[in-house]
Design an enzyme around this catalytic site. Structure first.
Site, PDB file in Angstrom:
ATOM      1  N   TYR A  41     -16.913  15.174 -70.731  1.00  0.00           N
ATOM      2  CA  TYR A  41     -15.614  15.588 -71.264  1.00  0.00           C
ATOM      3  C   TYR A  41     -15.753  16.125 -72.683  1.00  0.00           C
ATOM      4  CZ  TYR A  41     -13.040  13.107 -67.560  1.00  0.00           C
ATOM      5  OH  TYR A  41     -12.515  12.685 -66.361  1.00  0.00           O
ATOM      6  N   TYR A 101     -19.584  11.152 -62.957  1.00  0.00           N
ATOM      7  CA  TYR A 101     -20.187  10.542 -64.164  1.00  0.00           C
ATOM      8  C   TYR A 101     -20.043   9.031 -64.093  1.00  0.00           C
ATOM      9  CZ  TYR A 101     -15.304  10.373 -65.684  1.00  0.00           C
ATOM     10  OH  TYR A 101     -13.962  10.137 -65.743  1.00  0.00           O
ATOM     11  N   ARG A 142     -17.648   7.516 -61.309  1.00  0.00           N
ATOM     12  CA  ARG A 142     -16.430   8.194 -60.878  1.00  0.00           C
ATOM     13  C   ARG A 142     -16.778   9.362 -59.963  1.00  0.00           C
ATOM     14  NH1 ARG A 142     -11.716   8.065 -62.800  1.00  0.00           N
ATOM     15  NH2 ARG A 142     -11.350   8.020 -60.597  1.00  0.00           N
ATOM     16  N   HIS A 187     -13.242  14.418 -60.090  1.00  0.00           N
ATOM     17  CA  HIS A 187     -11.781  14.319 -60.040  1.00  0.00           C
ATOM     18  C   HIS A 187     -11.145  15.166 -61.132  1.00  0.00           C
ATOM     19  CE1 HIS A 187     -13.004  11.258 -62.974  1.00  0.00           C
ATOM     20  NE2 HIS A 187     -11.854  11.493 -63.567  1.00  0.00           N
ATOM     21  N   HIS A 220      -7.574  15.131 -63.469  1.00  0.00           N
ATOM     22  CA  HIS A 220      -6.387  14.365 -63.876  1.00  0.00           C
ATOM     23  C   HIS A 220      -5.168  15.276 -63.856  1.00  0.00           C
ATOM     24  CE1 HIS A 220      -8.666  10.879 -65.554  1.00  0.00           C
ATOM     25  NE2 HIS A 220      -9.616  11.786 -65.712  1.00  0.00           N
TER      26      HIS A 220
END
Lengths: 210, 241
Positions: free
Chosen positions: B107, B146, B156, B159, B161
């Site tokens: 991120y 990740y 995870r 995905h 959000h």
């Protein structure tokens, strides 16, 4: 549509906003600039009518620690007590320069959040019944919060209206009503309401299923 | 349906409860006292509205909206779908915001220290308004999986959000979208917070070949349902018939 077709598609389930909610909703706090226009917690623009106020607070977890990664959004009526939305048909003045919605995050270092807005007026109660005391609707989301939490801020200097408020009064325990009341102070000439939120524990804030 | 109609009671059984031991961070961040149920007033049936002028022309194109020296690394995809209410009606002009990791699972955030590199051409966020049919779409690169600190080896699945508004503040929703066929889905602690398996499966976007662009990119479809509004039978006049 058929009058008795009240049926329903099931709602999409909620998931936590996660630790990086800032990227999507507050990229400047995540550490970069991307959009020309950003949504902020400072919504009392120069043309907005009403008394300027600052709302400030921290959000505590069940161990008493200050959380530093929480998204806070607020929704409120204008100074005359009207929401900027077609469903609000009260005969009160609409302030087109005031949307009434703010978004901010708790600070990564201090955990303090700040919203600069105007004090809302009193809004008619459910279905036009008894008026509600001036209040601001809060919605918070974060890592570890599986579904957004709704609560309300009431103003500490509106004691007479708060005592009559139909929502505060459905809360059975008077002690718990106090978790929604933000005390007023004056600092550097600004009117500040301090609204701390306790996610869990002895001082747990009242959260609503709306 | 009038815009001031109250919302249906939220069916909490399809949502994760506040406290979910499988996702440890919820332990100290979950209210333990039951929520106070509040019949809708104007404060709940109204909510913020947004206009196209507030958004930029590339806000829904994550391939280009942070491109500095070229395009981001990764498989480019289109994601689209409808935002509907519980009565099956489109929710028009509502704000949809998305954020995600880059193709390597990193991120662009000052608190993310994962070993995968930042992509200099990828910001990882976008936003758009639904059209009059409640439709939205955006272009991005497929995010990577990740690890995260939950159990000693928690990962995870890929995905994206989502943040959605609807027409009243009581419809406010944040969720996550997953990708059909991802082998990490059955192992995910966040998806596992949802007790109802069929509800969790609704967060998995399906490959949509018809919306893909030949020789260019694949597409995934993800529809979102927000709470519906009640019909106000016996009050004033019959609405919505």
């Amino acid at each position: 549509m058929k009058p008795f077709d009240l049926s329903c598609l099931p709602e999409t389930p909620s998931q936590t906003a996660g630790p990086y909610v800032h990227i999507g909703l507050m990229p400047a706090q995540a550490g970069f600039e991307i959009f020309a226009n950003n949504f902020t917690g400072d919504i009392a623009g120069p043309n907005v009518k009403g008394e300027r106020i600052v709302i400030e607070g921290r959000i505590f977890d069940g161990a008493g620690h200050v959380t530093k990664d929480v998204l806070i959004e607020t929704w409120q009526a204008n100074a005359a007590g009207r929401y900027n939305h077609p469903a609000d048909r009260q005969e009160k003045t609409l302030d087109s320069s005031f949307r009434g919605w703010a978004r901010t995050g708790t600070d990564f270092e201090t955990g303090i959040y700040t919203i600069r807005t105007i004090k809302p007026g009193s809004v008619a109660g459910r279905r036009g019944r008894k008026a509600m005391a001036p209040h601001i609707n809060f919605w918070i989301a974060a890592r570890g919060i599986n579904i957004g939490l709704a609560t309300r801020l009431y103003f500490g200097d509106e004691e007479a209206a708060n005592v009559e408020d139909p929502v505060l009064n459905i809360i059975e325990q008077p002690e718990r009503r106090k978790t929604l009341i933000a005390p007023k102070s004056v600092r550097d000439g600004n009117t500040v309401y301090t609204f701390d939120i306790y996610l869990q524990g002895e001082r747990e804030t009242v959260f609503f299923d709306v | 349906m009038t815009p001031d109609a109250e919302f249906h009671q939220r069916d909490r059984s399809i949502h994760p409860p506040a406290y979910t031991p499988v996702y440890k961070t919820s332990g100290l961040r979950s209210p333990r006292i039951p929520l106070w149920s509040l019949q809708n007033s104007l404060s709940e049936v109204t909510g913020p509205m947004f206009t196209p002028e507030e958004l930029g022309p590339l806000d829904n194109d994550l391939v280009l909206n942070y491109a500095k020296t070229g395009q981001p690394i990764g498989e480019q995809i289109i994601v689209h779908g409808h935002v509907l209410d519980g009565n099956g009606r489109p929710i028009r002009n509502t704000l949809v915001e998305v954020w995600q990791a880059n193709a390597g699972g990193r991120y662009r955030h000052r608190n993310d220290t994962y070993i995968a590199p930042i992509d200099p051409n990828f910001g990882g966020c976008g936003r758009m308004l639904t059209d009059e049919n409640g439709h939205y779409f955006f272009r991005t690169v497929k995010p990577g999986a990740y690890p995260f600190r939950n159990r000693v080896n928690s990962w995870r699945p890929a995905h994206i959000h989502y943040s959605v508004f609807g027409s009243g503040f009581a419809q406010r929703l944040i969720t996550q979208m997953y990708f059909e066929g991802d082998p990490l889905i059955p192992h995910d602690s966040i998806l596992a917070t949802i007790p109802d398996r069929s509800a969790a499966e609704r967060l998995v976007a399906r490959l949509d070949l018809n919306a893909s662009k030949p020789l260019e990119c694949l597409a995934y479809r993800f529809d979102i349902v927000l709470r519906g509004r009640r019909q106000t039978l016996f009050e004033n006049k019959l609405q919505g018939s």
